[in-house]
Design a protein around this motif. Sequence first.
Motif, PDB file in Angstrom:
ATOM      1  N   SER A 255      21.253  48.992 113.606  1.00  0.00           N
ATOM      2  CA  SER A 255      22.415  49.856 113.828  1.00  0.00           C
ATOM      3  C   SER A 255      23.692  49.263 113.237  1.00  0.00           C
ATOM      4  N   ALA A 256      23.697  47.956 112.969  1.00  0.00           N
ATOM      5  CA  ALA A 256      24.859  47.303 112.353  1.00  0.00           C
ATOM      6  C   ALA A 256      24.683  47.333 110.843  1.00  0.00           C
ATOM      7  N   HIS A 257      24.730  48.545 110.275  1.00  0.00           N
ATOM      8  CA  HIS A 257      24.491  48.709 108.844  1.00  0.00           C
ATOM      9  C   HIS A 257      25.509  47.911 108.029  1.00  0.00           C
ATOM     10  N   THR A 258      26.775  48.091 108.348  1.00  0.00           N
ATOM     11  CA  THR A 258      27.859  47.506 107.578  1.00  0.00           C
ATOM     12  C   THR A 258      28.791  46.741 108.511  1.00  0.00           C
ATOM     13  N   VAL A 259      29.832  46.153 107.942  1.00  0.00           N
ATOM     14  CA  VAL A 259      30.843  45.478 108.748  1.00  0.00           C
ATOM     15  C   VAL A 259      31.438  46.445 109.767  1.00  0.00           C
ATOM     16  N   GLU A 260      31.747  47.623 109.320  1.00  0.00           N
ATOM     17  CA  GLU A 260      32.330  48.635 110.201  1.00  0.00           C
ATOM     18  C   GLU A 260      31.428  48.897 111.409  1.00  0.00           C
ATOM     19  N   ASP A 261      30.145  49.096 111.157  1.00  0.00           N
ATOM     20  CA  ASP A 261      29.209  49.375 112.245  1.00  0.00           C
ATOM     21  C   ASP A 261      29.048  48.180 113.175  1.00  0.00           C
ATOM     22  N   ALA A 262      29.046  46.990 112.605  1.00  0.00           N
ATOM     23  CA  ALA A 262      28.929  45.788 113.432  1.00  0.00           C
ATOM     24  C   ALA A 262      30.109  45.671 114.396  1.00  0.00           C
ATOM     25  N   LEU A 263      31.306  45.979 113.913  1.00  0.00           N
ATOM     26  CA  LEU A 263      32.486  45.893 114.772  1.00  0.00           C
ATOM     27  C   LEU A 263      32.457  46.950 115.878  1.00  0.00           C
ATOM     28  N   VAL A 264      31.925  48.118 115.577  1.00  0.00           N
ATOM     29  CA  VAL A 264      31.775  49.146 116.610  1.00  0.00           C
ATOM     30  C   VAL A 264      30.825  48.657 117.688  1.00  0.00           C
ATOM     31  N   ARG A 265      29.712  48.078 117.280  1.00  0.00           N
ATOM     32  CA  ARG A 265      28.741  47.558 118.252  1.00  0.00           C
ATOM     33  C   ARG A 265      29.359  46.446 119.106  1.00  0.00           C
ATOM     34  N   ILE A 266      30.146  45.590 118.505  1.00  0.00           N
ATOM     35  CA  ILE A 266      30.806  44.530 119.274  1.00  0.00           C
ATOM     36  C   ILE A 266      31.722  45.147 120.317  1.00  0.00           C
ATOM     37  N   GLU A 267      32.440  46.192 119.958  1.00  0.00           N
ATOM     38  CA  GLU A 267      33.306  46.888 120.917  1.00  0.00           C
ATOM     39  C   GLU A 267      32.491  47.497 122.051  1.00  0.00           C
ATOM     40  N   GLN A 268      31.267  47.863 121.780  1.00  0.00           N
ATOM     41  CA  GLN A 268      30.401  48.461 122.796  1.00  0.00           C
ATOM     42  C   GLN A 268      29.665  47.417 123.623  1.00  0.00           C
TER      43      GLN A 268
ATOM     44  N   GLU B 249      34.665  35.484 113.197  1.00  0.00           N
ATOM     45  CA  GLU B 249      36.066  35.597 113.588  1.00  0.00           C
ATOM     46  C   GLU B 249      36.234  36.110 115.014  1.00  0.00           C
ATOM     47  N   ARG B 250      35.180  36.712 115.560  1.00  0.00           N
ATOM     48  CA  ARG B 250      35.221  37.237 116.928  1.00  0.00           C
ATOM     49  C   ARG B 250      34.325  36.446 117.872  1.00  0.00           C
ATOM     50  N   SER B 251      33.864  35.276 117.422  1.00  0.00           N
ATOM     51  CA  SER B 251      33.021  34.377 118.222  1.00  0.00           C
ATOM     52  C   SER B 251      31.739  35.059 118.691  1.00  0.00           C
ATOM     53  N   ILE B 252      31.187  35.914 117.847  1.00  0.00           N
ATOM     54  CA  ILE B 252      29.922  36.583 118.126  1.00  0.00           C
ATOM     55  C   ILE B 252      28.823  35.854 117.359  1.00  0.00           C
TER      56      ILE B 252
END
Length: 471
Positions: free
Chosen positions: A335-348, A374-377
């Motif tokens: 589901s983390a296709h791109t950087v954008e998607d990865a950041l959405v998942r982190i928010e979730q 950068e987000r310690s993930i």
Amino acid sequence: MKNERPLALSRRDFLQKTGSAVALGSLGSFPHMGFAESNPRKKMNTKIKISHTDSNFEREPLFPYRFKGSAITEAWQTVALMQAESGRHAVGIGTQGTLWSDKAVFQAHSTTGGNALMYAMTERALQLIQGTHFLDPVSLLEDILPEVYAYGIKITRNPALKKTFALNALVPVDNAAWLLFGEENGYKTFDEMIPDAYRPGLSHQHDKVASIPSFSVGASIADINDAADRGHFIMKLKTGAPGTQKEMLQKDIEFLTAVHKTLGPRETRYTQNGKIPYYFDANGRYEEKETLERFLDHAKKIGAFDRIAVIEEPFAEENETYVGDLGVRVAADESAHTVEDALVRIEQGYAAIAVKAIAKTMSMTMKIVQAAHERSIPCFCADLTVNPILVDWNKNVAARLAPFPDMNLGLQETNGHQYYKNWEQMLAYHPMSDAPWVQTRDGVYPTGQEFYEKSGGILAKSPHYEAMFST
């Protein structure tokens, strides 16, 4: 749903709120700083003109690998030739994962049909870049992904095509671009080629990387126990059994019980508590958060809850349920296709990312790793049942990631040796097949100084794949 976090942003809200700061265009990428601009210690990069491209593929049979309620029995090894105006050339390789990247496409076609569609997208990318210039592979990917993705939507007749399907198709092209980029600029190691913008996320150099085997739905507990006997201290365990949600949950609970009974007493020196951790992957099979909570409640009941290191992709991509309150680390993968998607998942609430340089391209992986860093993930490398050379492309990332929480080394899933019928023959295609880092030893890959000096062998030419373009 119970335990829902009321302030969790939906994907649409998140993108509207942060789109300009987070993403550029359909790639969802951070503004890309050219390699030469970001690394003043190096000479200006050569502008590479691509004068000729070509492609080919091999079909490799598999022992059935069951996940997502289906199974794969064949994997196409795709090969891309990229030649520069200078006369130098590179041959990049990829492995197609149609079921992993888009279940809808997989189920709508025969095995050959689904693979042919992805291969057509690889060929389309090579057509697009022939006669063009590029400075570095990351910018090249940015340029071609939108059009390749649009082409994929057209030929699959699937307007909801997963972007990972396009990225998977682009792996051999991106692979060739990195190799040609290195040759044209005189870079001798993988470390030299990493742009400064992405170095922080790839700054470690572990002397060991965990070798994680994968066991499909319905796997034998005896086989899992045998893997532990061979030194594997963390294993990818597929859940999300076939059937209704009720049937799935019951089978998954029974599997969890058997796993804990078998692995619970075992110890390892690679975790802080000395216990073997559990890594479950449901591949989006859970439809409701409550169903997953019942699985976790059972884990608590039998004393296995604290042993769960990560649960990967429990829900379908469209399910925007907040997962940060489950008490376990939930990881995003396809589901983390791109950087954008990865950041959405982190928010979730997703608290780890399974990265795949061998499935989403090295270029996109560098972006995702840096954004997570950068987000310690934490990140770890997952497999796509790839060939031995691609295992080492993944290994170059895994060896440079920060240690996974509560462990003291990088993590890498590698399952090709379990499922390819011709694995030993494929191993012979590796240009450094006898190198110490190629084989698992007591559950880990030794990635010492020689591994870094030779970049795991990924920059060396493979006579087998080179010969696929001989005339």
